[in-house]
Scaffold this motif. Structure first.
Motif, mmCIF file in Angstrom:
data_model
loop_
_atom_site.group_PDB
_atom_site.id
_atom_site.type_symbol
_atom_site.label_atom_id
_atom_site.label_comp_id
_atom_site.label_asym_id
_atom_site.label_seq_id
_atom_site.Cartn_x
_atom_site.Cartn_y
_atom_site.Cartn_z
ATOM 1 N N VAL A 186 38.052 65.319 37.799
ATOM 2 C CA VAL A 186 38.810 66.566 37.608
ATOM 3 C C VAL A 186 37.924 67.773 37.846
ATOM 4 O O VAL A 186 38.269 68.695 38.599
ATOM 5 N N ILE A 187 36.751 67.807 37.197
ATOM 6 C CA ILE A 187 35.904 68.989 37.314
ATOM 7 C C ILE A 187 35.231 69.076 38.686
ATOM 8 O O ILE A 187 34.818 70.154 39.103
ATOM 9 N N ASP A 188 35.149 67.922 39.397
ATOM 10 C CA ASP A 188 34.600 67.941 40.759
ATOM 11 C C ASP A 188 35.652 68.310 41.794
ATOM 12 O O ASP A 188 35.320 68.539 42.964
ATOM 13 N N GLY A 189 36.924 68.327 41.368
ATOM 14 C CA GLY A 189 37.989 68.631 42.316
ATOM 15 C C GLY A 189 38.408 67.436 43.155
ATOM 16 O O GLY A 189 39.087 67.596 44.179
ATOM 17 N N ARG A 190 38.047 66.213 42.741
ATOM 18 C CA ARG A 190 38.425 65.003 43.482
ATOM 19 C C ARG A 190 39.771 64.501 42.956
ATOM 20 O O ARG A 190 39.857 63.528 42.216
ATOM 21 N N THR A 191 40.827 65.178 43.359
ATOM 22 C CA THR A 191 42.162 64.926 42.805
ATOM 23 C C THR A 191 42.595 63.477 42.962
ATOM 24 O O THR A 191 43.140 62.874 42.023
ATOM 25 N N ASN A 192 42.387 62.881 44.125
ATOM 26 C CA ASN A 192 42.845 61.508 44.366
ATOM 27 C C ASN A 192 42.179 60.496 43.447
ATOM 28 O O ASN A 192 42.713 59.404 43.221
ATOM 29 N N ASP A 193 41.004 60.850 42.910
ATOM 30 C CA ASP A 193 40.273 59.913 42.052
ATOM 31 C C ASP A 193 40.734 59.938 40.603
ATOM 32 O O ASP A 193 40.323 59.084 39.819
ATOM 33 N N TRP A 194 41.543 60.930 40.218
ATOM 34 C CA TRP A 194 42.005 60.951 38.835
ATOM 35 C C TRP A 194 43.522 60.955 38.689
ATOM 36 O O TRP A 194 44.037 60.699 37.584
ATOM 37 N N LEU A 195 44.244 61.202 39.748
ATOM 38 C CA LEU A 195 45.706 61.271 39.636
ATOM 39 C C LEU A 195 46.315 59.961 39.143
ATOM 40 O O LEU A 195 47.368 59.953 38.501
#
Length: 503
Positions: free
Chosen positions: A148-157
């Protein structure tokens, strides 16, 4: 040690169970015993023992009914049925309910010990599995928050737990000088009941994400930082973001925190900085820094043996860097450039002075944790040069410049051509001629006019008294000050002060 409980309507059975074996030697402690099923059920739910021995036949509620209700109430411990009947139907029903063992009365000691040892091993295995699952889940959540804080949306959705967390969100970063594990920080927060945030470790800092942020959240974050400074790292500091309503926006707030971290190097120390305050003036273009002027003032300070000048140089550096919100990297670059030029200038005029090497300057600059520390270190290193300077070194271009600089700085002292001539190793008459040629005025006229100009500046402050102004600019006699002021300004000091009010 694991807790056991006995529920049986026969007191002799309950008392016998307490003493039939050495429970503590086997790793168990007796939580309590109860003669009524309903009473026992309440105790199970309240105390949550690891193992419950329950009689299968009791008035008002059977043991199997008790097991059913306890499991329905969320109890997940282990049951051992005690029965005076070897009826297979009872045993079969116990198995259906997930009862762990079925013992016949009277209890055989060896059979009980074997049952408990097996039970203990099973509990340990379950605890280990549960611990591994909990650790995996915790690590999974931590990695999702890092995404989330890295902006890697696909990795946390795909993480269902994060998608259901309500906003608004606040994120704060705590910067440490000491190594610290996430487990230690979480344990510290749990012990002090600071548990409203998710803790994410990344690089040399820790992020705390606060969901459902309220007006009290900033105080919660400050409390956490104060606790860390008190118990773990007194040099820790923190930056808090502005609230955002969407979890997707947290990565941009992290970037804002990183931008702010570069600027707080030049700001006064605080427990918690806010991105809004730190970056409020960071959009303006950095103004040029007149390094040459700073170098001249420093050299004058060394030559005049006047540390007050160095202190004013330090304050002006601080003002420049804070006003322009200069980042740490830029400060280091500027100050390295400054000391190298200063070294060259001093070496040119005072070749006998032992100079600080380039590598030593570099180490002083990059090792400082804060602008104030950096300037203090540099001032001390620079001041050490003054002890090696004997007299004033002149050249054709700057001899009178230094004399005038001295007058400008020490105009309030008892100055005369004779004093200056001795100080600068000149003949008094010759110095007077050079001074007039350089400034266009005789020395006494120049000094008098300069003092009056300084007096005019002080008189703009209505709280200062006339006699204080007179003393501050070097006139020890009030009448003489009035006379000279009126000569140069055309009115008395008081009249001048009143005219400023009218204007």
């Amino acid at each position: 040690m694991y807790k056991v409980m006995f529920i049986d309507d026969e007191p002799i059975i309950r008392e016998g169970m307490r003493h039939v074996i050495d429970w503590e030697a086997l790793g168990f402690s007796v939580e309590g015993d109860y003669g009524h099923a309903r009473e026992g059920l309440k105790a199970i739910i309240k105390h949550r023992p690891d193992v419950v021995f329950v009689d299968i036949k009791m008035p008002g509620m059977t043991g199997l009914e008790l097991v059913t209700e306890a499991k329905a109430a969320g109890y997940d411990g282990r049951f051992i049925i005690l029965s005076g009947y070897s009826n297979f139907d009872y045993a079969k029903e116990s198995i259906k309910l997930g009862v762990d063992a079925y013992l016949l009365k009277p209890i055989d000691e060896d059979e009980l010990v074997d049952c408990l040892l097996e039970m203990k091993e099973n509990i340990k295995q379950e605890e280990q599995i549960h611990s591994q699952i909990s650790q995996f889940k915790e690590q999974s959540i931590h990695e999702a928050w890092r995404a989330v804080i890295d902006g890697r949306t696909n990795d946390w959705l795909g993480h269902s737990e994060l998608k259901t967390i309500p906003g608004p969100f606040l994120i704060g970063a705590i910067f440490f000088r000491k190594a610290l594990s996430r487990r230690r920080l979480k344990t510290l927060f749990e012990e002090h009941k600071i548990t409203k945030s998710f803790v994410i470790f990344k690089d040399y800092l820790s992020y705390l994400v606060f969901p459902s942020a309220t007006d009290d959240t900033k105080d919660d974050f400050k409390q956490a930082v104060v606790l860390i400074k008190k118990l773990i790292d007194e040099q820790a500091y923190a930056i808090l973001s502005e609230p955002v309503d969407d979890i997707h926006k947290l990565s941009s707030e992290v970037q804002t925190i990183q931008d702010a971290e570069q600027v707080i190097y030049v700001l006064p120390s605080q427990v918690v900085y806010t991105t809004k305050h730190v970056l409020k003036s960071n959009h303006e273009q950095e103004q040029p820094l007149n390094i040459h002027a700073f170098i001249q003032r420093v050299i004058h300070a060394l030559e005049f043996k006047d540390k007050v000048i160095l202190s004013s140089v330090k304050e002006d550096f601080i003002h420049y860097f804070q006003t322009n919100s200069v980042t740490k990297d830029r400060v280091e670059q500027r100050m390295f450039e400054f000391v190298l030029h200063l070294t060259d200038k001093v070496k040119e005029q005072y070749p006998e002075v032992t100079m600080t090497s380039k590598n030593e300057w570099y180490e002083i600059i990059v090792d400082a944790d804060h602008l104030f520390d950096l300037l203090d270190e540099l001032i001390e290193e620079i001041w050490a040069m003054s002890n090696q300077m004997t007299g004033f070194q002149f050249n054709a271009d700057d001899d009178m410049e230094k004399v005038v600089a001295y007058v400008h700085h020490y105009y309030a002292k008892d100055l005369s051509l004779k004093v200056l001539a001795e100080m600068f190793s000149y003949n008094s008459s010759y110095l007077g001629k050079k001074f007039k040629k350089y400034t266009g005025d005789y020395f006494h006229v120049y000094l008098e006019r300069f003092r009056i100009e300084k007096a005019k500046q002080l008189l703009t402050n209505r709280t200062i008294k006339i006699y204080q102004v007179s003393e501050a600019v070097g006139f020890n006699n009030m009448d003489y000050f009035y006379k000279k002021f009126k000569k140069h300004v055309g009115k008395s000091p008081k009249e001048y002060q009143l005219s400023l009010e009218r204007d």
